[in-house]
Scaffold this motif. Sequence first.
Motif, PDB file in Angstrom:
ATOM      1  N   GLY A  14       0.803  -1.230   0.000  1.00 53.80           N
ATOM      2  CA  GLY A  14       0.000   0.000   0.000  1.00 53.80           C
ATOM      3  C   GLY A  14       0.825   1.264   0.000  1.00 53.80           C
ATOM      4  O   GLY A  14       2.015   1.241  -0.318  1.00 53.80           O
ATOM      5  N   ASP A  15       0.169   2.377   0.326  1.00 55.07           N
ATOM      6  CA  ASP A  15       0.784   3.707   0.204  1.00 55.07           C
ATOM      7  C   ASP A  15       1.089   4.358   1.542  1.00 55.07           C
ATOM      8  O   ASP A  15       1.836   5.349   1.588  1.00 55.07           O
ATOM      9  CB  ASP A  15      -0.181   4.676  -0.512  1.00 55.07           C
ATOM     10  N   ARG A  16       0.465   3.885   2.616  1.00 54.95           N
ATOM     11  CA  ARG A  16       0.595   4.553   3.903  1.00 54.95           C
ATOM     12  C   ARG A  16       0.755   3.457   4.953  1.00 54.95           C
ATOM     13  O   ARG A  16       0.082   2.413   4.873  1.00 54.95           O
ATOM     14  CB  ARG A  16      -0.692   5.371   4.147  1.00 54.95           C
ATOM     15  N   TRP A  17       1.610   3.668   5.952  1.00 55.62           N
ATOM     16  CA  TRP A  17       1.851   2.616   6.955  1.00 55.62           C
ATOM     17  C   TRP A  17       2.421   3.239   8.199  1.00 55.62           C
ATOM     18  O   TRP A  17       3.091   4.285   8.114  1.00 55.62           O
ATOM     19  CB  TRP A  17       2.844   1.589   6.367  1.00 55.62           C
ATOM     20  N   ARG A  18       2.152   2.624   9.337  1.00 55.32           N
ATOM     21  CA  ARG A  18       2.700   3.135  10.591  1.00 55.32           C
ATOM     22  C   ARG A  18       3.869   2.262  11.067  1.00 55.32           C
ATOM     23  O   ARG A  18       3.718   1.044  11.255  1.00 55.32           O
ATOM     24  CB  ARG A  18       1.620   3.184  11.665  1.00 55.32           C
ATOM     25  N   LEU A  19       5.036   2.893  11.254  1.00 54.74           N
ATOM     26  CA  LEU A  19       6.209   2.221  11.837  1.00 54.74           C
ATOM     27  C   LEU A  19       6.137   2.420  13.342  1.00 54.74           C
ATOM     28  O   LEU A  19       6.269   3.547  13.826  1.00 54.74           O
ATOM     29  CB  LEU A  19       7.501   2.840  11.268  1.00 54.74           C
ATOM     30  N   ASP A  20       5.922   1.314  14.087  1.00 55.11           N
ATOM     31  CA  ASP A  20       5.922   1.450  15.549  1.00 55.11           C
ATOM     32  C   ASP A  20       6.808   0.357  16.141  1.00 55.11           C
ATOM     33  O   ASP A  20       7.727  -0.095  15.463  1.00 55.11           O
ATOM     34  CB  ASP A  20       4.483   1.449  16.108  1.00 55.11           C
ATOM     35  N   LEU A  48      13.830  -3.527  -0.150  1.00 56.62           N
ATOM     36  CA  LEU A  48      14.030  -2.165   0.343  1.00 56.62           C
ATOM     37  C   LEU A  48      12.832  -1.329  -0.078  1.00 56.62           C
ATOM     38  O   LEU A  48      12.317  -1.500  -1.184  1.00 56.62           O
ATOM     39  CB  LEU A  48      15.287  -1.533  -0.257  1.00 56.62           C
ATOM     40  N   LEU A  49      12.431  -0.424   0.793  1.00 61.69           N
ATOM     41  CA  LEU A  49      11.306   0.441   0.499  1.00 61.69           C
ATOM     42  C   LEU A  49      11.669   1.831   0.984  1.00 61.69           C
ATOM     43  O   LEU A  49      12.026   2.011   2.144  1.00 61.69           O
ATOM     44  CB  LEU A  49      10.083  -0.096   1.252  1.00 61.69           C
ATOM     45  N   ARG A  50      11.596   2.822   0.079  1.00 57.79           N
ATOM     46  CA  ARG A  50      11.874   4.198   0.472  1.00 57.79           C
ATOM     47  C   ARG A  50      10.559   4.848   0.891  1.00 57.79           C
ATOM     48  O   ARG A  50       9.528   4.627   0.253  1.00 57.79           O
ATOM     49  CB  ARG A  50      12.507   4.963  -0.688  1.00 57.79           C
ATOM     50  N   ALA A  51      10.620   5.600   1.974  1.00 59.87           N
ATOM     51  CA  ALA A  51       9.396   6.213   2.495  1.00 59.87           C
ATOM     52  C   ALA A  51       9.718   7.615   2.995  1.00 59.87           C
ATOM     53  O   ALA A  51      10.881   7.946   3.226  1.00 59.87           O
ATOM     54  CB  ALA A  51       8.829   5.365   3.639  1.00 59.87           C
ATOM     55  N   THR A  52       8.693   8.433   3.152  1.00 57.23           N
ATOM     56  CA  THR A  52       8.871   9.726   3.830  1.00 57.23           C
ATOM     57  C   THR A  52       7.892   9.787   4.994  1.00 57.23           C
ATOM     58  O   THR A  52       6.838   9.133   4.980  1.00 57.23           O
ATOM     59  CB  THR A  52       8.625  10.932   2.900  1.00 57.23           C
ATOM     60  N   ASP A  62       4.030   7.794  10.974  1.00 56.51           N
ATOM     61  CA  ASP A  62       3.174   7.468   9.817  1.00 56.51           C
ATOM     62  C   ASP A  62       3.988   7.750   8.565  1.00 56.51           C
ATOM     63  O   ASP A  62       4.543   8.839   8.412  1.00 56.51           O
ATOM     64  CB  ASP A  62       1.894   8.310   9.830  1.00 56.51           C
ATOM     65  N   LEU A  63       4.035   6.769   7.685  1.00 57.58           N
ATOM     66  CA  LEU A  63       4.907   6.866   6.520  1.00 57.58           C
ATOM     67  C   LEU A  63       4.114   6.864   5.222  1.00 57.58           C
ATOM     68  O   LEU A  63       3.135   6.118   5.086  1.00 57.58           O
ATOM     69  CB  LEU A  63       5.870   5.666   6.489  1.00 57.58           C
ATOM     70  N   ASP A  64       4.567   7.668   4.279  1.00 52.62           N
ATOM     71  CA  ASP A  64       4.132   7.536   2.883  1.00 52.62           C
ATOM     72  C   ASP A  64       5.126   6.611   2.196  1.00 52.62           C
ATOM     73  O   ASP A  64       6.329   6.902   2.170  1.00 52.62           O
ATOM     74  CB  ASP A  64       4.137   8.905   2.188  1.00 52.62           C
ATOM     75  N   LEU A  65       4.628   5.523   1.640  1.00 50.96           N
ATOM     76  CA  LEU A  65       5.515   4.512   1.048  1.00 50.96           C
ATOM     77  C   LEU A  65       5.762   4.860  -0.415  1.00 50.96           C
ATOM     78  O   LEU A  65       4.801   5.039  -1.183  1.00 50.96           O
ATOM     79  CB  LEU A  65       4.881   3.126   1.177  1.00 50.96           C
ATOM     80  N   LEU A  66       7.034   4.936  -0.797  1.00 57.24           N
ATOM     81  CA  LEU A  66       7.380   5.368  -2.161  1.00 57.24           C
ATOM     82  C   LEU A  66       7.970   4.194  -2.949  1.00 57.24           C
ATOM     83  O   LEU A  66       7.323   3.173  -3.085  1.00 57.24           O
ATOM     84  CB  LEU A  66       8.335   6.568  -2.086  1.00 57.24           C
ATOM     85  N   ASP A  67       9.205   4.300  -3.397  1.00 59.87           N
ATOM     86  CA  ASP A  67       9.784   3.290  -4.296  1.00 59.87           C
ATOM     87  C   ASP A  67      10.154   2.010  -3.571  1.00 59.87           C
ATOM     88  O   ASP A  67      10.626   2.026  -2.448  1.00 59.87           O
ATOM     89  CB  ASP A  67      11.096   3.800  -4.909  1.00 59.87           C
ATOM     90  N   ARG A  68      10.037   0.910  -4.306  1.00 59.94           N
ATOM     91  CA  ARG A  68      10.466  -0.403  -3.818  1.00 59.94           C
ATOM     92  C   ARG A  68      11.616  -0.906  -4.677  1.00 59.94           C
ATOM     93  O   ARG A  68      11.649  -0.652  -5.879  1.00 59.94           O
ATOM     94  CB  ARG A  68       9.308  -1.409  -3.888  1.00 59.94           C
ATOM     95  N   GLU A  69      12.526  -1.643  -4.045  1.00 57.41           N
ATOM     96  CA  GLU A  69      13.689  -2.180  -4.765  1.00 57.41           C
ATOM     97  C   GLU A  69      13.988  -3.563  -4.196  1.00 57.41           C
ATOM     98  O   GLU A  69      13.806  -3.784  -2.996  1.00 57.41           O
ATOM     99  CB  GLU A  69      14.898  -1.252  -4.531  1.00 57.41           C
TER     100      GLU A  69
END
Lengths: 231, 231
Positions: A14-20, A48-52, A62-69
């Motif tokens: 998905g596009d949004r996720w919580r890192l806890d 690998l997943l880049r997020a902001t 709360d993260l916006d999930l961007l590129d995956r590698e």
Amino acid sequence: MSLPLFLVPELPAGDRWRLDGPEGHHAANVQRLGAGEALLLSDGRGGLLRATVAAAHKGALDLDLLDRERVAPHDPRITVVQGIAKGERAELAVQLMTELGVDRIVPWQAARSIARWKDAKPVERWRATVREAVKQSRRAWLPEVTDARTTKQLALTGTVLLLHEEASAPLSTVPLAGDITLVVGPEGGIAPEELAAFPDAVPVRLGREILRTSTAGAAALAVLSVRLGRW
Amino acid sequence: MSLPLFLVPELPAGDRWRLDGPEGHHAANVQRLGAGEALLLSDGRGGLLRATVAAAHKGALDLDLLDRERVAPHDPRITVVQGIAKGERAELAVQLMTELGVDRIVPWQAARSIARWKDAKPVERWRATVREAVKQSRRAWLPEVTDARTTKQLALTGTVLLLHEEASAPLSTVPLAGDITLVVGPEGGIAPEELAAFPDAVPVRLGREILRTSTAGAAALAVLSVRLGRW
């Protein structure tokens, strides 16, 4: 500057996720990442997943999930059979080897190991050290640390190299084929009866000087990284 | 097992000599060497002398002086300009590099060095660390540790290589000629204005991952040791 990396059991979809959890605590409270900052998530298995950061909370982001590698695993792989040394030295060895790309570490209860492991605490410390070093060096693969093995329990496969100060073959020129297992003795080195227990191992050396057990595996990994085309 | 090594200002002449002072204390009271045991003396300038203990005293050993050997200096030589890092990390860098054959270390007060050296104590700690590592690894040459330098004070000569995570040239293949100077940044890396201050330096990398400042110089020395035929 490189993005900080956090290890998660599974990469979220998905596009949004919580890192806890502990990593969320580390990211939000220790590294104090705030809205708009970028980071990497890794599953330790090549993903690998880049997020902001969309929003920072106490102990979570709360993260916006961007590129995956996907990072391919090393081929060939390098296993280091590391003679168990005293706490600090052993953990330094594990840290350096992880930074330098070891794929698997086998703690070896060698004849000259002064430390004797009696429970699972030391291996858990090695595993924690590996996780920290993976994050530090932004690796996508988490090296496995097996349970401790005695000499009899070791089943060595592939090209087996044994670092030994009296060896004549330099690691820089010995033939390599397939996966590599490198045996590094504890503080006092490898005992003669242990040499005899590894009849298929090739004794190799790194220079004429004596390297500490915490330095030897790391230096060997640097040499092998060049020879295998990783560097 | 290799013989323990002790550093003395000058190798003694003749057949019999007393090792006292701090090294005598270390040999007699800490390592507890006794009559008949063998050891090495080094002047840190290539001279080695094998001796056996004739008699042990409190804080001193009477030695029978046996074989003498001269170890040639490295040619070419490797200087590492090491970005000053926080205490423990910096001393680990110095220890590992000494074990791995560095010839000269220049402490570099870099733009991103968090530690700022205000007196001679830190450089004395680096020198003490180098002495311990020389003894540990039985080296005949004691690497020089210069006083700290700012970027402006650095005068880089020979092949100048600069470890940088964004470099494209691998250290394993970059051309080498003559003496080598390797620049290693502090914890936060080398700042852009510092890159510009070394116009003749060749940026090089070791793999795609991030190495700590304490690991980078050591790994580079391992690679250079192979390339220069030392290993």
